[in-house]
Design a protein around this motif. Structure first.
Motif, mmCIF file in Angstrom:
data_model
loop_
_atom_site.group_PDB
_atom_site.id
_atom_site.type_symbol
_atom_site.label_atom_id
_atom_site.label_comp_id
_atom_site.label_asym_id
_atom_site.label_seq_id
_atom_site.Cartn_x
_atom_site.Cartn_y
_atom_site.Cartn_z
ATOM 1 N N ASN A 187 1.112 -1.295 0.132
ATOM 2 C CA ASN A 187 0.035 0.041 0.026
ATOM 3 C C ASN A 187 0.873 1.245 -0.110
ATOM 4 N N PHE A 188 1.989 1.318 -0.597
ATOM 5 C CA PHE A 188 2.817 2.253 -0.819
ATOM 6 C C PHE A 188 2.471 3.017 -2.215
ATOM 7 N N VAL A 189 2.517 4.088 -2.415
ATOM 8 C CA VAL A 189 2.065 4.938 -3.696
ATOM 9 C C VAL A 189 3.184 5.457 -4.177
ATOM 10 N N ALA A 190 4.187 4.904 -4.697
ATOM 11 C CA ALA A 190 5.357 5.461 -5.418
ATOM 12 C C ALA A 190 4.896 6.217 -6.790
ATOM 13 N N PRO A 191 5.603 7.189 -7.198
ATOM 14 C CA PRO A 191 5.006 7.886 -8.688
ATOM 15 C C PRO A 191 5.655 6.708 -9.668
ATOM 16 N N LEU A 192 4.888 6.933 -10.883
ATOM 17 C CA LEU A 192 5.166 6.193 -12.108
ATOM 18 C C LEU A 192 6.667 6.240 -12.223
ATOM 19 N N ASP A 193 7.333 5.305 -12.561
ATOM 20 C CA ASP A 193 8.645 5.070 -12.842
ATOM 21 C C ASP A 193 9.636 4.870 -11.871
ATOM 22 N N GLU A 194 8.959 5.271 -10.588
ATOM 23 C CA GLU A 194 9.524 5.104 -9.303
ATOM 24 C C GLU A 194 9.326 3.698 -8.390
ATOM 25 N N GLY A 195 10.138 3.613 -7.142
ATOM 26 C CA GLY A 195 9.772 2.395 -6.488
ATOM 27 C C GLY A 195 9.865 2.329 -5.427
ATOM 28 N N VAL A 196 9.173 1.382 -4.559
ATOM 29 C CA VAL A 196 8.812 1.279 -3.135
ATOM 30 C C VAL A 196 9.972 0.905 -2.266
ATOM 31 N N VAL A 197 10.601 -0.275 -2.649
ATOM 32 C CA VAL A 197 11.821 -0.846 -1.629
ATOM 33 C C VAL A 197 13.205 -0.873 -2.672
ATOM 34 N N ASN A 198 13.977 -0.158 -1.917
ATOM 35 C CA ASN A 198 15.247 0.023 -2.632
ATOM 36 C C ASN A 198 15.081 1.190 -3.799
ATOM 37 N N HIS A 199 14.358 2.148 -3.398
ATOM 38 C CA HIS A 199 13.911 3.238 -4.244
ATOM 39 C C HIS A 199 15.227 4.095 -4.906
ATOM 40 N N GLN A 238 2.829 -0.753 -11.419
ATOM 41 C CA GLN A 238 3.333 -0.548 -12.581
ATOM 42 C C GLN A 238 4.392 -1.795 -12.987
ATOM 43 N N TYR A 239 5.284 -1.896 -12.131
ATOM 44 C CA TYR A 239 6.264 -3.148 -12.611
ATOM 45 C C TYR A 239 6.398 -3.992 -11.140
ATOM 46 N N THR A 274 -2.135 1.337 -21.509
ATOM 47 C CA THR A 274 -3.453 1.614 -22.215
ATOM 48 C C THR A 274 -3.568 3.422 -21.880
ATOM 49 N N LYS A 275 -3.166 3.699 -20.642
ATOM 50 C CA LYS A 275 -3.128 5.006 -20.076
ATOM 51 C C LYS A 275 -2.301 5.866 -20.862
ATOM 52 N N ASN A 276 -1.015 5.363 -21.305
ATOM 53 C CA ASN A 276 0.021 6.276 -21.697
ATOM 54 C C ASN A 276 0.518 5.511 -23.034
ATOM 55 N N PRO A 277 -0.174 5.290 -23.989
ATOM 56 C CA PRO A 277 0.287 4.379 -25.197
ATOM 57 C C PRO A 277 1.753 4.834 -25.760
ATOM 58 N N GLY A 278 2.318 3.803 -25.814
ATOM 59 C CA GLY A 278 3.762 3.885 -26.190
ATOM 60 C C GLY A 278 4.736 4.139 -25.284
ATOM 61 N N CYS A 279 4.412 3.994 -23.914
ATOM 62 C CA CYS A 279 5.274 4.346 -22.984
ATOM 63 C C CYS A 279 6.584 3.267 -22.734
ATOM 64 N N GLY A 280 6.178 2.226 -23.041
ATOM 65 C CA GLY A 280 7.105 1.152 -22.789
ATOM 66 C C GLY A 280 7.568 0.961 -21.529
ATOM 67 N N CYS A 281 6.461 1.149 -20.576
ATOM 68 C CA CYS A 281 6.786 1.113 -19.238
ATOM 69 C C CYS A 281 6.031 0.121 -18.115
ATOM 70 N N THR A 282 5.991 -0.935 -18.575
ATOM 71 C CA THR A 282 5.229 -1.958 -17.711
ATOM 72 C C THR A 282 5.757 -3.236 -17.848
#
Length: 389
Positions: A187-199, A238-239, A274-282
């Motif tokens: 239940n942590f809410v890191a922004p897109l392309d960031e991470g929760v553990v070992n940020h 995201q990932y 789907t939300k960000n077509p072409g992001c290559g981010c998932t």
């Protein structure tokens, strides 16, 4: 990099060098797609596994769950090395996740359940033992644990660190040789392309026997000399893991990363392509500028997007003995990089959803379960696994 962008690049290149040669091996539920440029003017596809022949480091095998009852087994014909069942059934498995110490280890600092905002976690060479129950980190979006060098953070059975959908990050900054085990982080809410553990991609981190789930962004980031093993990495926004981003030099590489015996499933709940077509981010795991990485004995399944995505200047990869199934896009997507050794993996029922989307839009671009584009290298140059096999 996503497929739409790749298509544009290939079309641009074909105008300069001649039409693209696309060779697609489509084997029922298992596919291999290799892309290069040349002078050929047609698309070429192999027959399905149940009707065709396979040569090289692969063979057709019986598989009642596959299309036509047949699938392709990659490797050198050794069933002993090829996992017939998932090698890492971790999620919900108490024998892996609930074996933390029931009482504080000798010399450990006890962390009581409840609000831990006032605990000084930034002490070096200490062990912190989290009591059973839910632990929180205050109500600031920047409530987080900043570890000390050489310290260990270990949970009793039932210990949970909960971001309350308020805190962005759980474990951050650049301490070295940190160990995290037997904890649930949720239940942590890191922004897109960031991470929760070992940020911040700390050096020498070990994360094991933990559940990383229901977080936004990536459940984990990765850094040099990290080892992640026997974890449940599940249903993150995201990932599952974002192993990003090295600096293309020895000092800044993410290198010597070991990803072993993890269950990586259900990630990209936010459906960001789907939300960000072409992001290559998932996807399950994304690697960006990594060197000498071992990915072994993992169960990578049911992720929205690719299972394992090697994007941009990755080299020295060993991907062996994994069970990769039911991912919406490619099982293994390798592009814009160098050498890798991929063998003894069980790969089934991947890229079906992405293939259907392409078909529904009358897009003829072929989708494979193993997808290789603009990747490869000759022998030499100090590369670990050249040429790619």
């Amino acid at each position: 990099m996503d497929i739409g962008e790749l298509r544009k690049r290939l079309l641009d290149r074909s105008r300069k060098l001649g039409p693209a040669l696309i060779v697609a091996g489509i084997f029922g539920t298992i596919g291999l797609l290799v892309m290069s440029t040349g002078s050929a003017a047609t698309y070429v596809a192999s027959s399905e596994a149940e009707a065709g022949n396979v040569t090289g480091m692969a063979e057709v095998t019986d598989d009642v769950s596959a299309s036509g009852g047949r699938s392709v087994k990659f490797g050198q014909g050794s069933t002993a090395s090829w996992p017939a069942v998932p090698p890492a059934r971790i999620c919900g498995n108490a024998s892996f996740l609930d074996e933390g110490p029931a009482s504080a280890p000798a010399g450990a600092i006890t962390v009581p359940a409840g609000d831990n905002e006032g605990v000084d976690f930034n002490q070096s060479n200490k062990t912190f033992w989290f009591e059973p129950g839910v632990h929180t980190l205050g109500t600031s979006e920047f409530g987080q644990i900043i570890p000390g060098n050489g310290s260990t953070y270990i949970g009793a059975p039932g210990a949970i660190i909960d971001g309350q959908r308020l805190n962005r990050y759980a474990f951050t900054q650049r301490a070295s040789d940190v160990t995290i085990k037997y904890l649930t982080v949720r239940n942590f809410v890191a922004p897109l392309d960031e991470g929760v553990v070992n940020h911040d991609a700390g050096d020498g981190w070990t994360v094991e026997n933990s559940t990383i789930t229901l977080n936004e962004g990536a459940g984990l980031m990765a850094g040099p000399n990290n080892t992640y093993r026997y974890n449940c990495i599940k249903d993150n926004g995201q990932y599952g893991i974002n192993s990003c981003c090295g600096e293309d030099n020895e000092a800044g590489d993410i290198q010597n990363f070991v990803l072993d015996h993890n269950e990586i499933t259900g990630n990209n709940t936010g459906d960001w392509e789907t939300k960000n077509p072409g992001c290559g981010c998932t996807g399950g795991v994304k690697f960006w500028i990594n060197k000498n990485v071992n990915v072994t004995y993992n169960w990578v399944h049911d992720n929205r997007g690719a299972g394992l995505w090697l994007d941009n200047n990755n080299r020295g990869f060993i991907i062996e003995h994994n069970y990769i199934e039911n991912n919406e896009a490619q099982a293994i997507f390798i592009e814009a990089g160098y050498d890798a050794r991929i063998r003894y993996n069980n790969i089934k029922r991947n890229a079906i959803e992405t293939g259907r989307k392409f078909q529904s839009s009358s897009d003829p671009f072929p989708i494979g379960a193993i997808y290789i584009s603009d990747n490869g290298s000759p022998d030499g140059y100090g590369l670990k696994t050249a040429p790619t096999v």
